[in-house]
Design a protein around this motif. Structure first.
Motif, mmCIF file in Angstrom:
data_model
loop_
_atom_site.group_PDB
_atom_site.id
_atom_site.type_symbol
_atom_site.label_atom_id
_atom_site.label_comp_id
_atom_site.label_asym_id
_atom_site.label_seq_id
_atom_site.Cartn_x
_atom_site.Cartn_y
_atom_site.Cartn_z
ATOM 1 N N ARG A 120 0.861 -1.180 0.000
ATOM 2 C CA ARG A 120 0.000 0.000 0.000
ATOM 3 C C ARG A 120 0.896 1.228 0.000
ATOM 4 N NH1 ARG A 120 -4.696 -1.496 4.447
ATOM 5 N NH2 ARG A 120 -5.243 -3.483 3.481
ATOM 6 N N VAL A 121 0.521 2.214 -0.799
ATOM 7 C CA VAL A 121 1.293 3.457 -0.854
ATOM 8 C C VAL A 121 0.345 4.639 -0.727
ATOM 9 C CG1 VAL A 121 3.226 2.481 -2.184
ATOM 10 C CG2 VAL A 121 1.264 3.460 -3.395
ATOM 11 N N ASP A 128 0.433 2.153 -10.602
ATOM 12 C CA ASP A 128 -0.111 1.689 -9.332
ATOM 13 C C ASP A 128 -1.569 1.316 -9.584
ATOM 14 O OD1 ASP A 128 2.235 2.191 -7.965
ATOM 15 O OD2 ASP A 128 1.531 4.060 -7.062
ATOM 16 N N LEU A 129 -2.105 0.470 -8.746
ATOM 17 C CA LEU A 129 -3.521 0.109 -8.828
ATOM 18 C C LEU A 129 -4.292 0.922 -7.799
ATOM 19 C CD1 LEU A 129 -3.088 -3.756 -9.155
ATOM 20 C CD2 LEU A 129 -3.582 -2.112 -10.971
ATOM 21 N N ALA A 130 -5.465 1.411 -8.179
ATOM 22 C CA ALA A 130 -6.325 2.179 -7.275
ATOM 23 C C ALA A 130 -7.601 1.383 -7.040
ATOM 24 C CB ALA A 130 -6.660 3.530 -7.895
ATOM 25 N N THR A 178 -15.599 6.082 -2.516
ATOM 26 C CA THR A 178 -14.504 5.931 -1.567
ATOM 27 C C THR A 178 -13.258 5.412 -2.275
ATOM 28 O OG1 THR A 178 -16.048 5.438 0.228
ATOM 29 C CG2 THR A 178 -13.756 4.818 0.581
ATOM 30 N N LEU A 179 -12.206 6.182 -2.225
ATOM 31 C CA LEU A 179 -10.911 5.732 -2.707
ATOM 32 C C LEU A 179 -10.252 4.999 -1.550
ATOM 33 C CD1 LEU A 179 -8.475 5.619 -4.616
ATOM 34 C CD2 LEU A 179 -7.868 7.921 -3.846
ATOM 35 N N LEU A 180 -10.222 3.659 -1.627
ATOM 36 C CA LEU A 180 -9.618 2.885 -0.542
ATOM 37 C C LEU A 180 -8.127 3.170 -0.448
ATOM 38 C CD1 LEU A 180 -11.374 -0.536 -1.114
ATOM 39 C CD2 LEU A 180 -11.886 1.167 0.630
ATOM 40 N N GLY A 181 -7.489 3.293 -1.594
ATOM 41 C CA GLY A 181 -6.062 3.579 -1.611
ATOM 42 C C GLY A 181 -5.402 3.002 -2.842
ATOM 43 N N LYS A 183 -2.230 0.428 -4.482
ATOM 44 C CA LYS A 183 -1.353 -0.729 -4.306
ATOM 45 C C LYS A 183 -0.289 -0.676 -5.399
ATOM 46 C CE LYS A 183 -1.550 -3.700 -1.864
ATOM 47 N NZ LYS A 183 -1.738 -4.681 -0.861
ATOM 48 N N ARG A 184 0.927 -0.982 -5.030
ATOM 49 C CA ARG A 184 2.046 -0.983 -5.969
ATOM 50 C C ARG A 184 2.694 -2.381 -5.957
ATOM 51 N NH1 ARG A 184 5.518 3.669 -4.535
ATOM 52 N NH2 ARG A 184 3.832 4.729 -5.641
ATOM 53 N N ALA A 185 2.937 -2.902 -7.140
ATOM 54 C CA ALA A 185 3.654 -4.183 -7.240
ATOM 55 C C ALA A 185 5.075 -3.975 -6.729
ATOM 56 C CB ALA A 185 3.661 -4.675 -8.680
ATOM 57 N N ARG A 186 5.515 -4.864 -5.874
ATOM 58 C CA ARG A 186 6.880 -4.771 -5.336
ATOM 59 C C ARG A 186 7.875 -5.184 -6.424
ATOM 60 N NH1 ARG A 186 7.300 -4.339 0.248
ATOM 61 N NH2 ARG A 186 5.386 -4.697 1.382
ATOM 62 N N PRO A 187 9.024 -4.536 -6.483
ATOM 63 C CA PRO A 187 10.041 -4.922 -7.462
ATOM 64 C C PRO A 187 10.408 -6.398 -7.292
ATOM 65 C CG PRO A 187 10.649 -2.866 -6.390
ATOM 66 C CD PRO A 187 9.458 -3.412 -5.652
#
Length: 190
Positions: A120-121, A128-130, A178-181, A183-187
């Motif tokens: 989560r970022v 990134d995924l929203a 609602t924007l939950l947040g 997510k970013r794929a980890r390298p």
């Protein structure tokens, strides 16, 4: 954990999707800022929205919305790819896969709960995924791909084909308020 902000009621929502210009602090983004002996000024250029969308296969724009074609479904297993349609999650994963990261066939809540392959970022960047929903639950959340400053490529039943919406378009709809947040794929993780 605090309740996610509802679009339109959170005065500082812009901070969640803060623009980075065309540069990102790679070390700061990965928690390496201000460590003795590390470089804190390394920067990489982020692709612009037009650069990202130009790199997508042309056929992606004709993907129809088909709710039964979700990650892990029999329909997707029997006929992979977007030609026969997708729901929002499958579409977002296929867009991401085109640029490298490969995530499992997760539903929204699985994506939101994962801490191994994704993180989560607070500040988004391209690819990134929203996750959006009417409330603060990740189950059944709508998934889009960040392509620019507060702009998201996604596939929804309402439009029926892929579209890029600004944040305000989501805020105007009860089911996405609602924007939950993010997510970013980890390298190396996906």
């Amino acid at each position: 954990m605090d309740r996610p902000p509802r679009l339109g009621e959170h005065a500082r929502l812009g901070e969640l999707a803060r623009p980075h210009g065309d540069m990102t602090d790679v070390f700061g983004a990965h928690g390496c800022r201000d460590r003795p002996g590390t470089r804190t000024e390394a920067r990489v250029r982020e692709p612009s929205e037009s650069e990202l969308t130009a790199r997508l296969p042309e056929g992606i724009w004709s993907t129809p919305y088909v709710g039964r074609r979700f990650p892990g479904s029999r329909s997707v297993a029997e006929r992979p790819g977007l030609a026969r349609g997708a729901n929002c999650q499958f579409f977002a994963y296929e867009v991401l896969r085109h640029f490298g990261p490969r995530l499992p066939a997760w539903r929204s809540s699985d994506l939101w709960d994962d801490t191994v392959l994704t993180e989560r970022v607070r500040e988004s960047r391209p690819l990134d995924l929203a996750l959006f929903n009417p409330g603060d639950q990740a189950w059944g959340a709508h998934v889009g791909v960040v392509v620019g400053e507060s702009r998201f490529l996604h596939l929804c039943a309402e439009v029926g084909r892929p579209v890029i919406w600004p944040l305000g378009e989501f805020a105007a709809r009860e089911r996405y308020r609602t924007l939950l947040g993010f997510k970013r794929a980890r390298p190396g993780g996906g």
